[in-house]
Design a protein around this motif. Structure first.
Motif, PDB file in Angstrom:
ATOM      1  N   ILE A 142      17.995  38.317 112.102  1.00 32.06           N
ATOM      2  CA  ILE A 142      18.625  37.169 112.749  1.00 32.06           C
ATOM      3  C   ILE A 142      17.728  36.688 113.886  1.00 32.06           C
ATOM      4  O   ILE A 142      17.433  37.443 114.816  1.00 32.06           O
ATOM      5  CB  ILE A 142      20.010  37.529 113.303  1.00 32.06           C
ATOM      6  CG1 ILE A 142      20.907  38.070 112.186  1.00 32.06           C
ATOM      7  CG2 ILE A 142      20.666  36.307 113.954  1.00 32.06           C
ATOM      8  CD1 ILE A 142      22.273  38.530 112.669  1.00 32.06           C
ATOM      9  N   ALA A 143      17.303  35.431 113.802  1.00 35.91           N
ATOM     10  CA  ALA A 143      16.443  34.847 114.838  1.00 35.91           C
ATOM     11  C   ALA A 143      17.287  34.008 115.785  1.00 35.91           C
ATOM     12  O   ALA A 143      17.252  32.769 115.766  1.00 35.91           O
ATOM     13  CB  ALA A 143      15.338  34.009 114.200  1.00 35.91           C
ATOM     14  N   ARG A 144      18.077  34.684 116.578  1.00 39.91           N
ATOM     15  CA  ARG A 144      18.895  34.032 117.608  1.00 39.91           C
ATOM     16  C   ARG A 144      18.889  34.918 118.849  1.00 39.91           C
ATOM     17  O   ARG A 144      18.665  36.127 118.756  1.00 39.91           O
ATOM     18  CB  ARG A 144      20.336  33.857 117.139  1.00 39.91           C
ATOM     19  CG  ARG A 144      20.570  32.757 116.132  1.00 39.91           C
ATOM     20  CD  ARG A 144      22.015  32.306 116.212  1.00 39.91           C
ATOM     21  NE  ARG A 144      22.446  31.528 115.065  1.00 39.91           N
ATOM     22  CZ  ARG A 144      23.631  30.926 114.989  1.00 39.91           C
ATOM     23  NH1 ARG A 144      24.483  31.025 115.985  1.00 39.91           N
ATOM     24  NH2 ARG A 144      23.972  30.239 113.912  1.00 39.91           N
ATOM     25  N   PRO A 145      19.164  34.346 120.027  1.00 40.65           N
ATOM     26  CA  PRO A 145      19.209  35.176 121.240  1.00 40.65           C
ATOM     27  C   PRO A 145      20.280  36.256 121.127  1.00 40.65           C
ATOM     28  O   PRO A 145      21.419  35.982 120.748  1.00 40.65           O
ATOM     29  CB  PRO A 145      19.553  34.161 122.342  1.00 40.65           C
ATOM     30  CG  PRO A 145      19.123  32.837 121.803  1.00 40.65           C
ATOM     31  CD  PRO A 145      19.340  32.914 120.319  1.00 40.65           C
ATOM     32  N   ALA A 146      19.907  37.481 121.460  1.00 38.83           N
ATOM     33  CA  ALA A 146      20.846  38.603 121.355  1.00 38.83           C
ATOM     34  C   ALA A 146      22.071  38.396 122.243  1.00 38.83           C
ATOM     35  O   ALA A 146      23.181  38.787 121.886  1.00 38.83           O
ATOM     36  CB  ALA A 146      20.138  39.907 121.728  1.00 38.83           C
ATOM     37  N   ARG A 147      21.894  37.745 123.386  1.00 38.25           N
ATOM     38  CA  ARG A 147      23.027  37.531 124.298  1.00 38.25           C
ATOM     39  C   ARG A 147      24.086  36.635 123.660  1.00 38.25           C
ATOM     40  O   ARG A 147      25.279  36.776 123.933  1.00 38.25           O
ATOM     41  CB  ARG A 147      22.538  36.926 125.614  1.00 38.25           C
ATOM     42  CG  ARG A 147      21.892  35.554 125.469  1.00 38.25           C
ATOM     43  CD  ARG A 147      21.431  34.984 126.803  1.00 38.25           C
ATOM     44  NE  ARG A 147      20.765  33.696 126.626  1.00 38.25           N
ATOM     45  CZ  ARG A 147      21.396  32.546 126.512  1.00 38.25           C
ATOM     46  NH1 ARG A 147      22.722  32.538 126.530  1.00 38.25           N
ATOM     47  NH2 ARG A 147      20.725  31.417 126.363  1.00 38.25           N
ATOM     48  N   GLN A 150      28.996  50.227  97.631  1.00 35.95           N
ATOM     49  CA  GLN A 150      28.005  50.426  96.575  1.00 35.95           C
ATOM     50  C   GLN A 150      26.907  51.400  97.019  1.00 35.95           C
ATOM     51  O   GLN A 150      25.853  51.470  96.387  1.00 35.95           O
ATOM     52  CB  GLN A 150      27.359  49.079  96.208  1.00 35.95           C
ATOM     53  CG  GLN A 150      28.352  48.004  95.786  1.00 35.95           C
ATOM     54  CD  GLN A 150      29.041  48.343  94.491  1.00 35.95           C
ATOM     55  OE1 GLN A 150      28.432  48.881  93.573  1.00 35.95           O
ATOM     56  NE2 GLN A 150      30.336  48.027  94.409  1.00 35.95           N
ATOM     57  N   SER A 151      27.153  52.104  98.141  1.00 37.17           N
ATOM     58  CA  SER A 151      26.186  53.060  98.719  1.00 37.17           C
ATOM     59  C   SER A 151      24.867  52.385  99.077  1.00 37.17           C
ATOM     60  O   SER A 151      23.776  52.954  98.905  1.00 37.17           O
ATOM     61  CB  SER A 151      25.933  54.228  97.752  1.00 37.17           C
ATOM     62  OG  SER A 151      27.130  54.936  97.512  1.00 37.17           O
ATOM     63  N   ILE A 152      24.959  51.157  99.590  1.00 32.99           N
ATOM     64  CA  ILE A 152      23.787  50.404 100.030  1.00 32.99           C
ATOM     65  C   ILE A 152      23.893  50.203 101.536  1.00 32.99           C
ATOM     66  O   ILE A 152      24.933  49.765 102.041  1.00 32.99           O
ATOM     67  CB  ILE A 152      23.693  49.036  99.321  1.00 32.99           C
ATOM     68  CG1 ILE A 152      23.568  49.229  97.807  1.00 32.99           C
ATOM     69  CG2 ILE A 152      22.507  48.238  99.848  1.00 32.99           C
ATOM     70  CD1 ILE A 152      23.633  47.927  97.021  1.00 32.99           C
ATOM     71  N   ALA A 153      22.826  50.520 102.260  1.00 38.91           N
ATOM     72  CA  ALA A 153      22.810  50.343 103.715  1.00 38.91           C
ATOM     73  C   ALA A 153      22.396  48.919 104.066  1.00 38.91           C
ATOM     74  O   ALA A 153      21.785  48.209 103.261  1.00 38.91           O
ATOM     75  CB  ALA A 153      21.839  51.340 104.345  1.00 38.91           C
ATOM     76  N   LEU A 154      22.736  48.504 105.283  1.00 41.11           N
ATOM     77  CA  LEU A 154      22.322  47.194 105.791  1.00 41.11           C
ATOM     78  C   LEU A 154      21.389  47.403 106.971  1.00 41.11           C
ATOM     79  O   LEU A 154      21.791  47.929 108.011  1.00 41.11           O
ATOM     80  CB  LEU A 154      23.541  46.368 106.227  1.00 41.11           C
ATOM     81  CG  LEU A 154      23.236  44.987 106.816  1.00 41.11           C
ATOM     82  CD1 LEU A 154      22.601  44.077 105.767  1.00 41.11           C
ATOM     83  CD2 LEU A 154      24.504  44.342 107.372  1.00 41.11           C
ATOM     84  N   HIS A 155      20.121  47.008 106.815  1.00 37.52           N
ATOM     85  CA  HIS A 155      19.161  47.070 107.915  1.00 37.52           C
ATOM     86  C   HIS A 155      19.243  45.757 108.691  1.00 37.52           C
ATOM     87  O   HIS A 155      19.024  44.685 108.123  1.00 37.52           O
ATOM     88  CB  HIS A 155      17.738  47.259 107.398  1.00 37.52           C
ATOM     89  CG  HIS A 155      17.456  48.644 106.905  1.00 37.52           C
ATOM     90  ND1 HIS A 155      18.194  49.737 107.275  1.00 37.52           N
ATOM     91  CD2 HIS A 155      16.485  49.110 106.071  1.00 37.52           C
ATOM     92  CE1 HIS A 155      17.698  50.825 106.685  1.00 37.52           C
ATOM     93  NE2 HIS A 155      16.672  50.468 105.949  1.00 37.52           N
ATOM     94  N   LEU A 156      19.530  45.823 109.983  1.00 42.04           N
ATOM     95  CA  LEU A 156      19.682  44.635 110.819  1.00 42.04           C
ATOM     96  C   LEU A 156      18.646  44.634 111.927  1.00 42.04           C
ATOM     97  O   LEU A 156      18.432  45.651 112.594  1.00 42.04           O
ATOM     98  CB  LEU A 156      21.092  44.609 111.429  1.00 42.04           C
ATOM     99  CG  LEU A 156      21.371  43.526 112.469  1.00 42.04           C
ATOM    100  CD1 LEU A 156      21.309  42.140 111.840  1.00 42.04           C
ATOM    101  CD2 LEU A 156      22.729  43.756 113.131  1.00 42.04           C
ATOM    102  N   MET A 157      18.018  43.478 112.131  1.00 43.33           N
ATOM    103  CA  MET A 157      17.079  43.317 113.238  1.00 43.33           C
ATOM    104  C   MET A 157      17.260  41.935 113.846  1.00 43.33           C
ATOM    105  O   MET A 157      17.451  40.956 113.126  1.00 43.33           O
ATOM    106  CB  MET A 157      15.634  43.514 112.774  1.00 43.33           C
ATOM    107  CG  MET A 157      14.617  43.416 113.904  1.00 43.33           C
ATOM    108  SD  MET A 157      12.964  43.948 113.409  1.00 43.33           S
ATOM    109  CE  MET A 157      13.205  45.721 113.299  1.00 43.33           C
ATOM    110  N   ILE A 158      17.200  41.854 115.172  1.00 38.33           N
ATOM    111  CA  ILE A 158      17.284  40.585 115.893  1.00 38.33           C
ATOM    112  C   ILE A 158      15.909  40.278 116.476  1.00 38.33           C
ATOM    113  O   ILE A 158      15.312  41.123 117.156  1.00 38.33           O
ATOM    114  CB  ILE A 158      18.341  40.655 117.007  1.00 38.33           C
ATOM    115  CG1 ILE A 158      19.716  40.957 116.399  1.00 38.33           C
ATOM    116  CG2 ILE A 158      18.387  39.348 117.792  1.00 38.33           C
ATOM    117  CD1 ILE A 158      20.795  41.216 117.427  1.00 38.33           C
ATOM    118  N   VAL A 159      15.399  39.075 116.189  1.00 34.74           N
ATOM    119  CA  VAL A 159      14.061  38.689 116.639  1.00 34.74           C
ATOM    120  C   VAL A 159      14.147  37.349 117.363  1.00 34.74           C
ATOM    121  O   VAL A 159      15.197  36.706 117.418  1.00 34.74           O
ATOM    122  CB  VAL A 159      13.078  38.601 115.453  1.00 34.74           C
ATOM    123  CG1 VAL A 159      12.904  39.969 114.803  1.00 34.74           C
ATOM    124  CG2 VAL A 159      13.540  37.571 114.433  1.00 34.74           C
TER     125      VAL A 159
END
Length: 333
Positions: A54-59, A81-90
């Motif tokens: 996600i390219a939005r301000p973390a605040r 479905q035993s699938i993980a979600l990798h999340l990153m904020i940039v």
């Protein structure tokens, strides 16, 4: 035990006796052994994860109900479905693309979820070049080979404007999100089109970054003008609540002097006083549907899915009312 015997036992493959398999599995359980995802990926196995950047301000994200519910729906369905979600904020789009390239090169994820589709979005070409299964959330089809799950923002916006017009409002403002987002453009264009068709010459959109601070600032600017609007539509509940606070601070009565409508209809819209009229949708369900589309694309990467979800519907509450002129006309009749 040989490496081969251990591999056969842990992967459920034939080649070892039942007793040997049971012994290996028992020891693995005792030492809390788990497969190393990176090593499995290098061996050609799936990573068992989907990536979202996600390219939005973390605040802003930290107080935005829409993203909390969307992520909850995504993760709940993927977890089933035993699938993980990798999340990153940039910080920006280029950093987002760089993250995708790194994840794919390291085989960290099996697929990607894209949000906040932009006008002439460079991410579409980037993920197609990477050749990784991808689902766009929020944008209608026509993304090449990339699948999408979306709702009709234009139809939702038109319903809000038409409702306000019936109440007698001709000075309608739209406090929108970032102008580079496609959904912002669709909503603003819908307002312009409806204004032209319904003879509402004073309709306009003001762009913000979706934060409560900019939502409040835009509201203050609108209400301080000589020709202030009688109705405002906000692109998020967070900005609508901030705008309501500004109106009350400036002594502008809601809904007697100013009607307010928000998108999304989170719990924020329902707990304020007056409660907010809103374009309502089940954002959690929206996230579930996006995850289901992702699972389907992972199962068949050659298929392109274009799934239209339910259009947000207008829920009327205490923040909207007829204009003073309409109220007087009703009394005279």
């Amino acid at each position: 035990m040989s490496k081969g015997a251990v591999s056969f036992a842990l992967n459920g493959r034939p080649g070892v006796s039942a007793a040997t398999r049971a012994r290996i599995l028992r020891v693995a359980e005792e030492i809390n052994w788990r497969p190393h995802s990176a090593a499995r990926a290098l061996g050609g196995a799936r990573a068992g994860a989907v990536g979202l950047v996600i390219a939005r301000p973390a605040r802003t994200l930290g107080v935005e109900p829409f993203f909390a519910r969307l992520l909850s729906g995504l993760q709940a369905e993927l977890s089933s479905q035993s699938i993980a979600l990798h999340l990153m904020i940039v910080e920006d789009t280029q950093a987002e693309i760089d993250t995708y390239q790194r994840w794919v090169s390291e085989r960290r994820v099996d697929g990607l979820v894209l949000i906040d589709l932009k006008v002439r979005d460079p991410r579409i070409a980037a993920v197609e070049q990477l050749g990784i299964p991808t689902v766009v959330v929020g944008g209608p089809g026509r993304h090449g080979r990339v699948s999408s799950v979306w709702a009709d923002d234009r139809a939702a916006m038109l319903s809000a404007v038409e409702y306000l017009a019936v109440l007698g409002h001709t000075r309608i403002a739209h406090v929108s999100g970032l102008p580079e987002f496609q959904h912002t453009q669709r909503r603003a264009r819908a307002l312009r089109d409806a204004a032209s068709r319904l003879s509402l010459p004073r309709a306009r959109s003001l762009h913000t970054d979706f934060s409560d601070a900019e939502g409040a600032a835009a509201t203050r600017k609108l209400l301080a003008g000589a020709d202030r609007p009688t109705a405002i539509i906000y692109d998020s509940d967070l900005m609508a609540v901030a705008g309501l606070g500004v109106a009350l601070e400036m002594g502008v009565g809601v809904p007697d002097e100013l009607s307010l409508i928000s998108f999304d209809d989170s719990v924020l819209a329902q707990l304020t006083h007056p409660s907010l009229t809103a374009l309502s949708r089940d954002t959690y369900r929206f996230g579930v549907q996006a995850a289901q589309a992702m699972v389907a694309v992972l199962a068949d990467p050659t298929a392109t899915k274009n799934h239209k979800t339910e259009t947000p519907r207008l829920i009327t509450r205490e923040s909207t009312a007829p204009t003073r002129g309409n109220r007087l006309s009703d009394k005279s009749v």
